[in-house]
Write a protein that holds these residues in place. Structure first.
Motif, PDB file in Angstrom:
ATOM      1  N   VAL A 100       3.625   6.405  -8.558  1.00 35.97           N
ATOM      2  CA  VAL A 100       2.972   6.491  -7.242  1.00 35.97           C
ATOM      3  C   VAL A 100       3.878   7.269  -6.300  1.00 35.97           C
ATOM      4  CG1 VAL A 100       2.294   5.103  -5.221  1.00 35.97           C
ATOM      5  CG2 VAL A 100       1.686   4.342  -7.537  1.00 35.97           C
ATOM      6  N   ARG A 101       3.318   8.226  -5.603  1.00 34.07           N
ATOM      7  CA  ARG A 101       4.056   8.983  -4.578  1.00 34.07           C
ATOM      8  C   ARG A 101       3.610   8.512  -3.207  1.00 34.07           C
ATOM      9  NH1 ARG A 101       8.223  12.827  -6.001  1.00 34.07           N
ATOM     10  NH2 ARG A 101       7.852  13.275  -8.190  1.00 34.07           N
ATOM     11  N   THR A 102       4.551   8.296  -2.316  1.00 34.75           N
ATOM     12  CA  THR A 102       4.198   7.933  -0.943  1.00 34.75           C
ATOM     13  C   THR A 102       3.728   9.184  -0.200  1.00 34.75           C
ATOM     14  OG1 THR A 102       6.387   8.388  -0.049  1.00 34.75           O
ATOM     15  CG2 THR A 102       6.030   6.198  -1.000  1.00 34.75           C
ATOM     16  N   ARG A 126       6.758   1.850  -9.499  1.00 37.51           N
ATOM     17  CA  ARG A 126       5.306   1.658  -9.350  1.00 37.51           C
ATOM     18  C   ARG A 126       4.559   2.847  -9.960  1.00 37.51           C
ATOM     19  NH1 ARG A 126       2.687   0.109  -3.613  1.00 37.51           N
ATOM     20  NH2 ARG A 126       4.420  -1.372  -3.661  1.00 37.51           N
ATOM     21  N   VAL A 127       3.641   2.512 -10.838  1.00 37.69           N
ATOM     22  CA  VAL A 127       2.889   3.526 -11.580  1.00 37.69           C
ATOM     23  C   VAL A 127       1.401   3.259 -11.382  1.00 37.69           C
ATOM     24  CG1 VAL A 127       2.372   4.332 -13.928  1.00 37.69           C
ATOM     25  CG2 VAL A 127       4.723   3.783 -13.303  1.00 37.69           C
ATOM     26  N   ARG A 128       0.630   4.323 -11.217  1.00 38.28           N
ATOM     27  CA  ARG A 128      -0.829   4.171 -11.184  1.00 38.28           C
ATOM     28  C   ARG A 128      -1.454   5.264 -12.051  1.00 38.28           C
ATOM     29  NH1 ARG A 128      -2.592   5.524  -6.058  1.00 38.28           N
ATOM     30  NH2 ARG A 128      -1.533   3.753  -5.141  1.00 38.28           N
ATOM     31  N   ASP A 129      -2.382   4.895 -12.886  1.00 38.48           N
ATOM     32  CA  ASP A 129      -3.023   5.834 -13.818  1.00 38.48           C
ATOM     33  C   ASP A 129      -1.978   6.603 -14.626  1.00 38.48           C
ATOM     34  OD1 ASP A 129      -5.480   5.037 -12.766  1.00 38.48           O
ATOM     35  OD2 ASP A 129      -5.430   6.596 -11.224  1.00 38.48           O
ATOM     36  N   ASP A 136       9.275  -1.796  -7.191  1.00 47.43           N
ATOM     37  CA  ASP A 136       8.903  -3.137  -6.752  1.00 47.43           C
ATOM     38  C   ASP A 136       9.877  -4.137  -7.357  1.00 47.43           C
ATOM     39  OD1 ASP A 136       6.428  -2.665  -5.192  1.00 47.43           O
ATOM     40  OD2 ASP A 136       5.705  -1.824  -7.080  1.00 47.43           O
ATOM     41  N   GLN A 172       0.936   7.539 -13.849  1.00 50.20           N
ATOM     42  CA  GLN A 172       1.822   8.417 -13.070  1.00 50.20           C
ATOM     43  C   GLN A 172       2.552   7.618 -11.999  1.00 50.20           C
ATOM     44  OE1 GLN A 172       2.367  11.702 -13.606  1.00 50.20           O
ATOM     45  NE2 GLN A 172       1.013  11.455 -15.390  1.00 50.20           N
ATOM     46  N   GLY A 217       0.811  -1.212   0.000  1.00 50.66           N
ATOM     47  CA  GLY A 217       0.000   0.000   0.000  1.00 50.66           C
ATOM     48  C   GLY A 217       0.844   1.262   0.000  1.00 50.66           C
ATOM     49  N   ALA A 218       2.143   1.118  -0.244  1.00 47.57           N
ATOM     50  CA  ALA A 218       3.080   2.246  -0.359  1.00 47.57           C
ATOM     51  C   ALA A 218       3.273   3.015   0.951  1.00 47.57           C
ATOM     52  CB  ALA A 218       2.657   3.199  -1.471  1.00 47.57           C
TER      53      ALA A 218
END
Ligand code: 5RP
Length: 228
Positions: free
Chosen positions: A170-172, A163-166, A180, A168, A97-98
């Protein structure tokens, strides 16, 4: 509700029963930890929660749990959190979950840590779940090459993936990035943990070793207790 979700819920509810009035409680992140937070809120105890992410802070506050930042209250009595894998000796992979950095900060500041999960998370060897590694954004591609070199030393040939989402990265919660690493099998978790932490640019990784003192695992036959 799926079997896995029911197991997560049962584990979360069992962990909530460990909490006593007056405790300071570390609140984990993820879907299993969310079941714990909900069950804890239902008990209406006089406690202070220390969330491990902005998402958990919002959930807990919304359910009426008093929350404080890490360091903003007295020592944490008990932290309850989920995991992506639970291996031998309660070695863990976390960070799906970052939230691994804030999670580890809260875990390390706790007198006692309990991990909760569904049965599928219990494994004989860590590494099937790709190991999350949090890195600072500056120079992250260079850092990822250094991570790659370190992994090769452990016979892990796969390159870590940003790790990319949409579309972009992912930023913690701390503004960092996550790589990963599909390790396959982590034969020497402690040595790998040390090697990764030694790389400048790596903030932390998802190996949680010698931290959990109890696991509550939801199974088809009820909640099973595991100790290191
Ligand atoms: C977040 C975590 C989570 O605890 C882990 O990913 C497990 O999540 P879930 O309970 O949703 O399966 O480490 O950083």
């Amino acid at each position: 509700m799926s079997d896995a979700e029911a197991q997560k819920r049962a584990a979360g509810e069992a962990a909530a029963r460990l909490v006593e009035d007056g405790m300071v409680v570390g609140l984990g992140t993820g879907s299993t930890a969310a079941w714990f937070v909900r069950a804890l809120a239902e008990r209406k105890l006089d406690i202070i929660g220390v969330p491990t992410s902005a998402a958990t802070a919002e959930l807990a506050a919304g359910l009426g749990i008093r929350v404080a930042e890490l360091g903003g209250t007295r020592e944490i009595d008990l932290t309850v959190d989920g995991a992506d894998e639970i291996g031998p000796g309660l070695s863990l992979i976390k960070g799906g979950g970052a939230a691994l950095l804030r999670e580890k900060l809260v875990w390390e500041a706790s007198k006692r840590c309990v991990v909760i999960a569904d049965a599928a998370k219990h494994v004989t060897t860590l590494g099937k779940f790709a190991l999350p590694i949090e890195v600072v954004a500056f120079g992250h591609k260079t850092t990822s090459l250094r991570i790659c070199d370190a992994l090769v030393e452990f016979d892990i040939g796969m390159s870590p993936r940003l790790r990319v989402r949409d579309g972009q990265p992912v930023r913690t919660d701390g503004g960092n990035l996550i790589y990963d690493a599909a390790c396959g099998r982590i034969a020497e978790p402690a040595a790998l943990a040390f090697a990764l932490k030694s790389i400048t640019g790596v903030v932390d990784h998802g190996l949680f070793l010698d931290l959990a003192e109890l696991a509550l695992v939801g199974t088809a036959d009820g909640v099973v207790t595991l100790e290191p």
